[in-house]
Design a protein around this motif. Structure first.
Motif, PDB file in Angstrom:
ATOM      1  N   LEU A 197      -6.148  -3.372  -7.332  1.00 18.67           N
ATOM      2  CA  LEU A 197      -4.698  -3.430  -7.421  1.00 18.67           C
ATOM      3  C   LEU A 197      -4.123  -2.085  -6.974  1.00 18.67           C
ATOM      4  N   TYR A 198      -2.817  -2.055  -6.766  1.00 19.87           N
ATOM      5  CA  TYR A 198      -2.175  -0.769  -6.530  1.00 19.87           C
ATOM      6  C   TYR A 198      -2.324   0.103  -7.777  1.00 19.87           C
ATOM      7  N   ASN A 199      -2.357   1.421  -7.565  1.00 19.78           N
ATOM      8  CA  ASN A 199      -2.524   2.329  -8.693  1.00 19.78           C
ATOM      9  C   ASN A 199      -1.177   2.907  -9.135  1.00 19.78           C
ATOM     10  N   GLY A 256       5.831 -10.445  -6.377  1.00 22.27           N
ATOM     11  CA  GLY A 256       5.774  -9.163  -7.042  1.00 22.27           C
ATOM     12  C   GLY A 256       4.645  -8.279  -6.579  1.00 22.27           C
ATOM     13  N   MET A 257       4.811  -6.986  -6.829  1.00 23.16           N
ATOM     14  CA  MET A 257       3.773  -6.000  -6.569  1.00 23.16           C
ATOM     15  C   MET A 257       3.074  -5.709  -7.895  1.00 23.16           C
ATOM     16  N   VAL A 258       1.763  -5.943  -7.949  1.00 22.28           N
ATOM     17  CA  VAL A 258       0.989  -5.793  -9.173  1.00 22.28           C
ATOM     18  C   VAL A 258       0.216  -4.485  -9.116  1.00 22.28           C
ATOM     19  N   ALA A 259       0.277  -3.701 -10.195  1.00 21.64           N
ATOM     20  CA  ALA A 259      -0.394  -2.407 -10.229  1.00 21.64           C
ATOM     21  C   ALA A 259      -1.107  -2.224 -11.563  1.00 21.64           C
ATOM     22  N   ALA A 267       1.422  -3.392 -14.506  1.00 22.40           N
ATOM     23  CA  ALA A 267       2.859  -3.558 -14.295  1.00 22.40           C
ATOM     24  C   ALA A 267       3.090  -4.435 -13.068  1.00 22.40           C
ATOM     25  N   VAL A 268       4.195  -5.156 -13.099  1.00 23.34           N
ATOM     26  CA  VAL A 268       4.600  -5.994 -11.972  1.00 23.34           C
ATOM     27  C   VAL A 268       6.053  -5.669 -11.636  1.00 23.34           C
ATOM     28  N   ILE A 269       6.306  -5.288 -10.400  1.00 27.22           N
ATOM     29  CA  ILE A 269       7.664  -5.122  -9.897  1.00 27.22           C
ATOM     30  C   ILE A 269       7.954  -6.341  -9.038  1.00 27.22           C
ATOM     31  N   SER A 270       8.919  -7.129  -9.439  1.00 32.33           N
ATOM     32  CA  SER A 270       9.118  -8.435  -8.808  1.00 32.33           C
ATOM     33  C   SER A 270      10.540  -8.600  -8.291  1.00 32.33           C
TER      34      SER A 270
END
Length: 346
Positions: A197-199, A256-259, A267-270
């Motif tokens: 995942l993204y860090n 969303g972007m999952v990190a 965390a998810v930025i959606s």
């Protein structure tokens, strides 16, 4: 198959960091401006010699390069490099066909594989160089060579295509290697090694980009990870972390972007609206209930506490307060889970 995926990653320029993209835009602007100045000098030379057709082509080149420079200044890298490549393909092809000056006619073509990857980017440069390979093969090694047979010396006809292909092969190999290691470095810098995942570093950058936009933020925390690590070992804990990452990815991408932002934190930025995000959260909770670990199905329960907030809920909040609100909701959910589950919080 692995080789093809590697090549695809090499030409996937979306893995560039913001600094890399800014550098490419700066190079596009400076390079286009510099080449426009050179083309302007050649225009003046062509006018002085009375080569009006060549002068018209170089004038077109000057105009297109200036447009490319303006687009680069406005942060539109793809449009800038595409315009520069298309006009270069047309004008440089005309140079080669005209044969008014052997060196001048094909000098610019030879510059494409040399400066293309750094100036135009890998994808645009590759397409343009591939076009010139086909163009030169047709021009020099097919019956079409009768068109330019009287324009070039036999020595030039024999040597220039070989020189171009050798230059393209050598420079292309170096460019592909450079892009491969750049992509690899970017992936290592912005992806979590365990889950892919993204860090946290990428997450912070993504949050800053969304600071003034409408977005939803969901934060998650694995329950009982310490107990699992202490009881069954870190392999069991890693299995839970990777399972959570996979389920989050399945539930929330591509909206969303999952990190993974910490040891047991995600965390998810959606960009999804509140209703869709609620559905995704419910689907994610359902998928965690059906997960079975390989160490102990009963003891290694996969549950995550969650807290989510829509940016529009608190338009007066700055980004830090939005993050704090999401964290507080997650911690309240975690406290409720431990209270209702009967497990000891550790």
């Amino acid at each position: 198959m692995a080789k093809w995926s590697t090549i695809k990653r090499v030409f996937s320029e979306d893995q560039q960091t913001d600094a890399d993209k800014e550098l490419q835009l700066r190079m596009l602007f400076l390079g286009s401006s510099f080449l426009a100045a050179i083309a302007a000098i050649f225009t003046a030379m062509n006018i002085a010699k009375g080569w009006w057709l060549m002068a018209a082509s170089t004038t077109l080149l000057v105009a297109s390069l200036l447009v490319a420079a303006i687009l680069a200044k406005r942060k539109n890298a793809l449009a800038s490099s595409t315009i520069a490549a298309v006009v270069a393909g047309v004008v440089f092809s005309f140079y080669a066909l005209s044969g008014e000056n052997e060196g001048f006619a094909c000098l610019w073509i030879l510059m494409v594989p040399v400066f293309g990857p750094s100036l135009l980017g890998m994808r645009v440069s590759f397409v343009l160089s591939l076009y010139f390979q086909v163009f030169l093969i047709a021009l020099f090694y097919t019956p079409l060579n009768q068109i330019v047979g009287d324009c070039y010396t036999a020595t030039f006809l024999a040597r220039f295509p070989v020189l171009y292909f050798a230059t393209f092969g050598g420079v292309a190999s170096l460019a592909v290697q450079k892009q491969y290691y750049l992509n690899k470095a970017v992936r290592q810098a912005y992806h979590d090694g365990l889950t892919d995942l993204y860090n946290r570093a990428y997450y912070v950058q993504a949050l800053e980009k969304h600071a003034e936009n409408d977005f939803s933020l969901a934060v998650f925390d694995l329950n009982r990870l310490k107990y699992v690590n202490d009881t069954f070992g870190h392999l069991a804990g890693d299995e839970m972390i990777c399972a959570a990452a996979d389920l989050l990815r399945d539930a929330f991408e591509p909206d969303g972007m999952v990190a993974r932002i910490g040891g047991d934190e995600f965390a998810v930025i959606s960009s999804a609206d509140a209703d869709r995000l609620s559905d995704q959260l419910a689907r994610f909770a359902e998928s965690t209930c059906s997960w079975k670990g390989s160490f102990s199905e009963e003891a290694c329960l996969l549950t995550l506490s969650a807290g989510w907030v829509a940016r529009g809920e608190f338009p007066e909040y700055d980004l830090e307060k939005v993050l704090r609100e999401a964290d507080q909701r997650m911690y309240r959910d975690k406290a409720d889970w431990y209270k209702n589950s009967g497990f000891e919080r550790r």
